[in-house]
Design an enzyme around this catalytic site. Structure first.
Site, short mmCIF file in Angstrom:
data_model
loop_
_atom_site.label_atom_id
_atom_site.label_comp_id
_atom_site.label_asym_id
_atom_site.label_seq_id
_atom_site.Cartn_x
_atom_site.Cartn_y
_atom_site.Cartn_z
N ASP A 283 -43.06 -15.85 8.23
CA ASP A 283 -41.74 -15.76 8.87
C ASP A 283 -41.90 -15.00 10.20
O ASP A 283 -42.28 -13.84 10.22
CB ASP A 283 -40.78 -15.02 7.93
CG ASP A 283 -39.37 -14.89 8.48
OD1 ASP A 283 -39.14 -15.18 9.67
OD2 ASP A 283 -38.48 -14.48 7.70
N HIS B 122 -37.54 -18.65 8.41
CA HIS B 122 -36.61 -17.56 8.13
C HIS B 122 -35.36 -18.06 7.38
O HIS B 122 -34.40 -17.33 7.25
CB HIS B 122 -36.21 -16.94 9.48
CG HIS B 122 -35.52 -15.62 9.41
ND1 HIS B 122 -36.11 -14.47 8.91
CD2 HIS B 122 -34.27 -15.25 9.79
CE1 HIS B 122 -35.27 -13.46 8.99
NE2 HIS B 122 -34.14 -13.91 9.52
N SER C 79 -30.67 -13.17 6.09
CA SER C 79 -31.14 -12.39 7.23
C SER C 79 -30.30 -11.13 7.44
O SER C 79 -30.21 -10.29 6.55
CB SER C 79 -31.17 -13.27 8.49
OG SER C 79 -31.79 -12.61 9.57
#
Length: 266
Positions: free
Chosen positions: A219, A247, A96
């Site tokens: 996501d 995610h 991320s």
């Protein structure tokens, strides 16, 4: 004075004389989230795990609100670790926001970071119409930050299924919620602001090292459009869309992404 190894809770495993993989966890997480990928990676590479200052089992006395109010502060952690361990030819796997943190670090020490693997990345979570759809209106994110102040446990319980994917196991969702809750609320809020309100689209064109973008087909935080945008703007990049929800591909779909990762590093 404490050394970087202690401050960032550094753990080194795998093959001592092999190329190095540095695994950088995402917002509200810690190095334990990489445990599913580790067994296979350790067979081929030296693996370095760490916690950002303020996360996991790092030494919180090293934390500064000012330093970590932007992603550059977190990139400094990565740079310090690479320099402290005297690493070269490093491949960073970032989850991320750590995909962007790793990218910032690569612009500072390009001679030491050779590849970046981005797991569910986003250079900007905000919608910037008409040219960019990050997925969130500023007002939505401001409400999320406000919820952190009003009801921190409620915020964690709301965000965890959104991040992990509501169809994923209750155990993984609970683990993520627990990880959010175990972070100091003020530190978490500072990291959340640095993550969700930043816009690093401008650095994508400057990323020189080969980059692998692993995007989830479904996501809630980073859509496939975001992955495609990144692939279009990072010159030497490869986009792989994984049939998955959530995610956290490194936790939910590690068996799918491990072969892609190993092939890319080779």
């Amino acid at each position: 004075m404490m050394n970087i190894k202690t401050i960032n809770n550094i753990k080194i495993s795998g093959l001592k004389d092999a190329p190095t993989l540095l695994l950088a966890h995402g917002f509200g997480c810690d190095q334990n989230m990489w445990r599913f990928l580790l067994p296979e990676l350790e067979k081929h590479y030296q693996v370095v795990l760490f916690d950002y200052v303020g996360s996991g089992n790092s030494v919180v006395t090293g934390y500064s609100n000012e330093k970590y109010s932007s992603l550059e502060g977190y990139a400094r952690d990565i740079i310090d670790i690479i320099e402290e361990l005297q690493l070269t030819d490093v491949t960073i796997i970032g989850h991320s926001v750590s995909s962007i943190i790793a990218s910032i670090a690569s612009l500072e020490i390009p001679e030491k970071i050779s590849k970046i693997i981005m797991v569910c990345p986003s250079p900007c979570f905000l919608n910037v119409p008409p040219q960019y759809e990050g997925g969130f209106e500023r007002s939505d994110l401001e409400e999320l930050i406000e919820l952190m102040d009003k009801n921190y446990i409620g915020w964690a319980n709301y965000l965890a299924p959104l991040v992990m994917g509501s169809s994923q196991s209750a155990e993984l969702i609970a683990e993520l919620s627990g990880s959010f809750c175990s972070t100091d609320p003020l530190i978490a809020k500072n990291f959340a602001k640095a993550t969700f309100f930043s816009d690093y689209r401008h650095i994508l064109k400057d990323i020189k090292c080969p980059s692998l973008i692993l995007q989830s087909a479904s996501d809630s935080l980073a859509s496939t459009k975001v992955g495609q945008y990144m692939a279009e703007n990072i010159k030497n990049s490869q986009l792989e869309i994984v049939k998955a929800e959530g995610h956290c591909l490194h936790m939910t779909n590690y068996q799918d992404i491990t072969p892609i990762i190993l092939k890319f590093i080779e």
